[in-house]
Design a protein around this motif. Structure first.
Motif, PDB file in Angstrom:
ATOM      1  N   GLN A 107       2.846 -21.030  -7.413  1.00 19.07           N
ATOM      2  CA  GLN A 107       4.133 -21.526  -7.914  1.00 19.07           C
ATOM      3  C   GLN A 107       4.382 -22.952  -7.446  1.00 19.07           C
ATOM      4  N   TYR A 108       4.086 -23.233  -6.195  1.00 17.99           N
ATOM      5  CA  TYR A 108       4.252 -24.590  -5.670  1.00 17.99           C
ATOM      6  C   TYR A 108       3.323 -25.563  -6.397  1.00 17.99           C
ATOM      7  N   LEU A 109       2.056 -25.182  -6.566  1.00 20.73           N
ATOM      8  CA  LEU A 109       1.071 -26.096  -7.147  1.00 20.73           C
ATOM      9  C   LEU A 109       1.305 -26.351  -8.633  1.00 20.73           C
ATOM     10  N   SER A 110       1.850 -25.369  -9.335  1.00 20.35           N
ATOM     11  CA  SER A 110       2.016 -25.514 -10.784  1.00 20.35           C
ATOM     12  C   SER A 110       3.364 -26.111 -11.169  1.00 20.35           C
ATOM     13  N   SER A 111       4.202 -26.386 -10.168  1.00 20.01           N
ATOM     14  CA  SER A 111       5.515 -26.964 -10.446  1.00 20.01           C
ATOM     15  C   SER A 111       5.510 -28.447 -10.101  1.00 20.01           C
ATOM     16  N   ASN A 112       6.260 -29.217 -10.859  1.00 18.09           N
ATOM     17  CA  ASN A 112       6.374 -30.654 -10.601  1.00 18.09           C
ATOM     18  C   ASN A 112       7.711 -31.023  -9.961  1.00 18.09           C
ATOM     19  N   LYS A 113       8.423 -29.995  -9.466  1.00 16.39           N
ATOM     20  CA  LYS A 113       9.709 -30.276  -8.830  1.00 16.39           C
ATOM     21  C   LYS A 113       9.506 -31.043  -7.529  1.00 16.39           C
ATOM     22  N   LYS A 114      10.451 -31.949  -7.253  1.00 14.79           N
ATOM     23  CA  LYS A 114      10.374 -32.723  -6.023  1.00 14.79           C
ATOM     24  C   LYS A 114      10.773 -31.856  -4.822  1.00 14.79           C
ATOM     25  N   ARG A 115      10.268 -32.233  -3.686  1.00 16.02           N
ATOM     26  CA  ARG A 115      10.547 -31.498  -2.460  1.00 16.02           C
ATOM     27  C   ARG A 115      12.005 -31.656  -2.059  1.00 16.02           C
ATOM     28  N   LYS A 116      12.615 -30.556  -1.591  1.00 16.74           N
ATOM     29  CA  LYS A 116      14.009 -30.570  -1.165  1.00 16.74           C
ATOM     30  C   LYS A 116      14.098 -30.285   0.332  1.00 16.74           C
ATOM     31  N   ARG A 117      15.220 -30.680   0.906  1.00 17.33           N
ATOM     32  CA  ARG A 117      15.405 -30.445   2.335  1.00 17.33           C
ATOM     33  C   ARG A 117      15.781 -29.001   2.630  1.00 17.33           C
ATOM     34  N   ILE A 118      16.289 -28.285   1.628  1.00 20.27           N
ATOM     35  CA  ILE A 118      16.519 -26.845   1.774  1.00 20.27           C
ATOM     36  C   ILE A 118      15.749 -26.128   0.670  1.00 20.27           C
ATOM     37  N   ASN A 119      14.792 -25.294   1.075  1.00 13.11           N
ATOM     38  CA  ASN A 119      14.075 -24.440   0.133  1.00 13.11           C
ATOM     39  C   ASN A 119      14.656 -23.038   0.217  1.00 13.11           C
ATOM     40  N   ILE A 120      14.873 -22.401  -0.920  1.00  8.81           N
ATOM     41  CA  ILE A 120      15.411 -21.042  -0.923  1.00  8.81           C
ATOM     42  C   ILE A 120      14.468 -20.117  -1.686  1.00  8.81           C
ATOM     43  N   ASP A 121      14.433 -18.876  -1.242  1.00 11.13           N
ATOM     44  CA  ASP A 121      13.559 -17.865  -1.842  1.00 11.13           C
ATOM     45  C   ASP A 121      14.400 -16.636  -2.157  1.00 11.13           C
ATOM     46  N   TYR A 122      14.483 -16.280  -3.439  1.00 13.98           N
ATOM     47  CA  TYR A 122      15.283 -15.133  -3.865  1.00 13.98           C
ATOM     48  C   TYR A 122      14.826 -14.702  -5.252  1.00 13.98           C
ATOM     49  N   LYS A 123      15.304 -13.530  -5.693  1.00 13.20           N
ATOM     50  CA  LYS A 123      14.993 -13.029  -7.031  1.00 13.20           C
ATOM     51  C   LYS A 123      16.188 -13.261  -7.948  1.00 13.20           C
ATOM     52  N   SER A 124      15.886 -13.342  -9.225  1.00 14.16           N
ATOM     53  CA  SER A 124      16.963 -13.590 -10.182  1.00 14.16           C
ATOM     54  C   SER A 124      17.842 -12.361 -10.386  1.00 14.16           C
ATOM     55  N   PHE A 125      17.301 -11.165 -10.166  1.00 10.29           N
ATOM     56  CA  PHE A 125      18.132  -9.964 -10.216  1.00 10.29           C
ATOM     57  C   PHE A 125      17.532  -8.891  -9.321  1.00 10.29           C
ATOM     58  N   TYR A 126      18.406  -7.991  -8.862  1.00  8.89           N
ATOM     59  CA  TYR A 126      18.018  -6.903  -7.973  1.00  8.89           C
ATOM     60  C   TYR A 126      18.559  -5.600  -8.541  1.00  8.89           C
ATOM     61  N   ASN A 127      17.770  -4.531  -8.397  1.00  7.87           N
ATOM     62  CA  ASN A 127      18.274  -3.214  -8.739  1.00  7.87           C
ATOM     63  C   ASN A 127      19.220  -2.739  -7.641  1.00  7.87           C
ATOM     64  N   GLY A 128      20.063  -1.780  -7.970  1.00  6.82           N
ATOM     65  CA  GLY A 128      21.151  -1.393  -7.083  1.00  6.82           C
ATOM     66  C   GLY A 128      20.736  -1.008  -5.683  1.00  6.82           C
ATOM     67  N   ASN A 129      19.557  -0.406  -5.511  1.00  7.33           N
ATOM     68  CA  ASN A 129      19.128   0.040  -4.189  1.00  7.33           C
ATOM     69  C   ASN A 129      18.099  -0.879  -3.553  1.00  7.33           C
ATOM     70  N   ASP A 130      17.858  -2.040  -4.155  1.00  8.23           N
ATOM     71  CA  ASP A 130      16.927  -2.999  -3.556  1.00  8.23           C
ATOM     72  C   ASP A 130      17.550  -3.652  -2.327  1.00  8.23           C
ATOM     73  N   ASP A 131      16.680  -4.096  -1.418  1.00  9.32           N
ATOM     74  CA  ASP A 131      17.145  -4.927  -0.310  1.00  9.32           C
ATOM     75  C   ASP A 131      17.388  -6.343  -0.833  1.00  9.32           C
ATOM     76  N   VAL A 132      18.610  -6.829  -0.675  1.00 11.42           N
ATOM     77  CA  VAL A 132      18.968  -8.163  -1.162  1.00 11.42           C
ATOM     78  C   VAL A 132      18.864  -9.126   0.025  1.00 11.42           C
ATOM     79  N   ILE A 133      17.691  -9.734   0.177  1.00 14.02           N
ATOM     80  CA  ILE A 133      17.436 -10.647   1.288  1.00 14.02           C
ATOM     81  C   ILE A 133      17.114 -12.027   0.721  1.00 14.02           C
ATOM     82  N   ILE A 134      17.851 -13.011   1.170  1.00  9.33           N
ATOM     83  CA  ILE A 134      17.652 -14.393   0.735  1.00  9.33           C
ATOM     84  C   ILE A 134      17.150 -15.198   1.927  1.00  9.33           C
TER      85      ILE A 134
END
Length: 677
Positions: A491-518
């Motif tokens: 994902q990093y190598l195939s993206s041309n987005k510039k580097r940011k000072r805050i990187n975040i990792d999360y999913k676009s949606f979660y099922n009701g019983n999933d662990d929601v960890i960001i």
């Protein structure tokens, strides 16, 4: 004590006596009977010193009684309270814990379990998932060498983990399930399973598979509907009876717009149906415009090729095409990333084209890599050529900051075969994995990433990465951890987005019983990871406009926040630095679903099978007294007398040293008092 040691002691005794006789009797001028007392004291002193030199060892036995352990484990999940068994469960636990005869017979240890196991403190029955298999496995391991029957209070409805029917076969302890739930069978419709891909592509149809179940004796008619918002996009009439209790319904829906799309599957409820919660289930798909196309270029067949393709394509957003070097030349502009595996002379043309077109690359070297070609094709890095290979294990750089990486137990991974010598990278770079030899990490890159001239690159200095994927499966019974690691790199190598000072990792949606960890990473102005930052997340529920702020905690090199348990709905969030004006935003959706409310009855059949397979016995919640009587009368659970053998060397016996000192002192005093010194 060994015979040879006894012989040495006997020789020491004779030697001590002879030396004392020689001093006080042979040609001694001392005529009084005092010489016999001095003879005895000198004999004791010499004998004691010689015995200390021999240092014999003595065995001592300590006897003690060991009571068997009674393990009481309570299912603390929401399904227990939903089935209205929470108070009964507490009563049974109290009856077992406070029974004086049981306490005299057993060491009672109490636990609760949901998704994980913990020591029983209090019961609130608010765990969103239950994993009975994990609890049984852990008890089996902890008490493997003890007599420890296991009493499990549960409805038997497991929602997470392996099937406990199979896990129980590997446990030596007897299991006594106390069944929490109603044994009465009601007519009930339920959606047993829903299968759908997480990602779909714009204007494409995506398959949806629904498994509908019916428990009951009467013939009934119902209808299955799939809703998108307030519109029904699919419907089908269903018929069930005592012999036909399940049906698989398959259809295909079309993705009309980009983004997260949510749907609701509904089975029209029966009249007077007791549990209607399990008649509906929400699901979501993320509609994307196009796939990320990746070219994997090789000139030598190797298992790594298949492992890379499987890992990358585990994410449905990505497609891997495998080419020989010459085959890719005319198609190179169709790909966002080119993986070059073990470059040699045949890669000359493709390396030039990549440099001219400014295409992102992932270089993987190995035993047959021609480093002369790679060194001359670019100015970013140079490998010292020794024509020798070495095996290197990976060591994770915990300060790696280009993107968020979880430690997937890299230390347990097999070594990769690589060129012996230093890889010198001349542009700003970030080392993800260091080389490690015999457990010692060396300051040389095994896997590194860097950016130059508007392009992104990674270099993995070793072959046999397929072994890493296999080891990851051995460690976790799943390829998911390794595949996610590779996909973050891709994902990093195939993206041309510039580097940011805050990187975040999360999913676009979660099922009701999933662990929601960001997760997030924060970098200072020099793009160095800052482990002392103060970060917080501002979470806004778009449905009710409520806002709350939660701090992020540093955990394994990342700032994380666990939002599990928040209500279903759409959320916007912003992760901000509490001192500097630096922030990153995103949004996600939580789908309404509570797996613990899908059950109407206890799974009596599986719990009884669990008891039978482990030579235990199942009881209903109102049979606690019968369970107690059975445990007390079972002859397998008796107190055992055990002994501990201690081997004690004589040199540790302080009284002998005291005797030697005392005898020498008395001898000296007598001689001094009588003018013999």
């Amino acid at each position: 004590m060994q015979n040879i040691t006894i012989l040495y002691i006997a020789i020491a005794a004779v030697t001590a006596l002879l030396l004392a006789l020689f001093q006080y009797l042979y040609k001694s001028k001392l005529k009084s009977n005092l010489k016999y007392l001095l003879l005895a004291l000198r004999t004791i002193s010499i004998f004691g010193i010689l015995v200390l030199l021999i240092n014999p060892k003595f065995e001592s036995f300590t006897y003690f009684d060991e009571k068997p352990t009674l393990v009481v484990a309570v299912d603390n999940s929401e399904s227990i309270s939903y089935l209205k068994q929470d108070e009964k469960a507490k009563e049974v636990v109290k009856a077992l814990s406070n029974n004086s005869e049981l306490n005299n017979r057993f060491n009672i240890q109490t636990f609760s379990f949901g998704k994980s196991v913990s020591t029983l403190d209090s019961l609130n029955f608010n765990e969103r998932q239950s994993n009975l298999a994990l609890a049984l496995k852990q008890f089996g391991e902890v008490y493997a060498n003890q007599t420890a029957p296991i009493v499990v209070l549960s409805d038997g409805n497991q929602t997470y983990g392996s099937d406990y029917s199979y896990v129980s076969k590997g446990i030596k302890q007897s299991v006594y399930p106390v069944i929490l739930g109603d044994s009465t069978v009601y007519s009930d419709l339920s959606i047993k399973q829903l299968n759908v891909n997480r990602y779909v592509y714009l204007k494409n149809k995506f398959p949806v598979e629904v498994i509908a179940n019916y428990s009951g004796k009467d013939a009934i008619n119902t209808e299955l509907k799939i809703w998108s918002g307030n519109s029904v996009v699919f419907r089908k009439s269903l018929q069930f009876n005592a012999s036909k209790t399940s049906e698989i319904i398959s259809t295909a829906l079309i993705a009309n717009s980009v983004g997260v799309k949510t749907y609701r599957v509904e089975l029209v409820a029966l009249e007077n149906e007791k549990n209607k919660v399990n008649n509906t289930k929400n699901f979501g798909v993320e509609v994307i415009d196009q796939k990320t196309n990746i070219a994997l270029v090789y000139d030598r067949m190797h298992p790594d090729l298949g492992a890379l393709k499987k890992s990358i394509e585990s994410n449905e957003q990505r497609s891997v095409s495998i080419f020989k070097p010459k085959e890719l030349l005319n198609k190179i502009n169709d790909f966002q990333l080119v993986i070059l595996y073990q470059t040699n002379n045949s890669f000359n043309s493709i390396l030039k084209e990549i440099k001219e077109q400014k295409i992102n690359t992932f270089i993987i070297s190995g035993e047959t890599t021609n480093w002369n070609i790679l060194n001359e094709s670019q100015d970013y890095y140079k490998q010292k050529i020794t024509n020798q290979t070495e095996n290197y294990q990976p060591s994770l750089n915990k300060n790696y900051g280009t993107f968020i990486v979880e430690n997937i137990d890299f230390n347990s991974f097999p070594p990769l075969k690589s060129e012996f010598g230093t890889l010198q990278i001349s542009v700003p770079h970030d080392i993800l994995l260091y080389k490690s030899v015999n457990g010692i990490t060396i300051e040389d890159a095994l896997l590194a990433t860097f950016e130059a001239n508007g392009t992104k690159h990674a270099i993995l200095n070793g072959e046999d990465i397929w072994k890493w994927r296999a080891q990851s499966f051995i460690n976790t019974n799943s390829f998911n951890n390794f595949d996610e690691f590779i996909n973050k790199l891709v994902q990093y190598l195939s993206s041309n987005k510039k580097r940011k000072r805050i990187n975040i990792d999360y999913k676009s949606f979660y099922n009701g019983n999933d662990d929601v960890i960001i997760s997030a990473q924060y970098f200072n102005k020099n793009f160095e990871f800052d482990n002392s930052a103060s970060l917080s997340i501002i979470l806004k529920n778009k449905d009710d406009e409520s806002v709350r702020e939660v701090p992020l905690l540093l955990n394994n090199g990342n700032y994380t926040v666990d939002l599990s348990g928040i209500n279903a709905g759409l959320y916007d969030f912003t992760i901000k630095h509490n001192v500097e004006s630096v922030a990153a935003s995103g949004s996600f959706q939580i789908l309404e679903y509570n797996v613990e409310q899908q059950f109407l009855n206890a799974d009596i059949t599986k719990l009884e099978a669990l008891a039978s397979n482990s030579k235990g016995e199942a009881y209903f919640v109102n049979q606690a007294n019968a369970l107690i009587d059975n445990l007390l009368n079972d002859k397998r659970y008796t107190t055992i007398q055990k002994s501990t053998k201690n081997i004690v060397p004589l040199i540790d016996w302080k009284y002998l040293l005291g005797l030697i000192v005392l005898s020498l002192f008395i001898e000296w005093f007598i001689r001094k008092y009588n003018g013999l010194i």
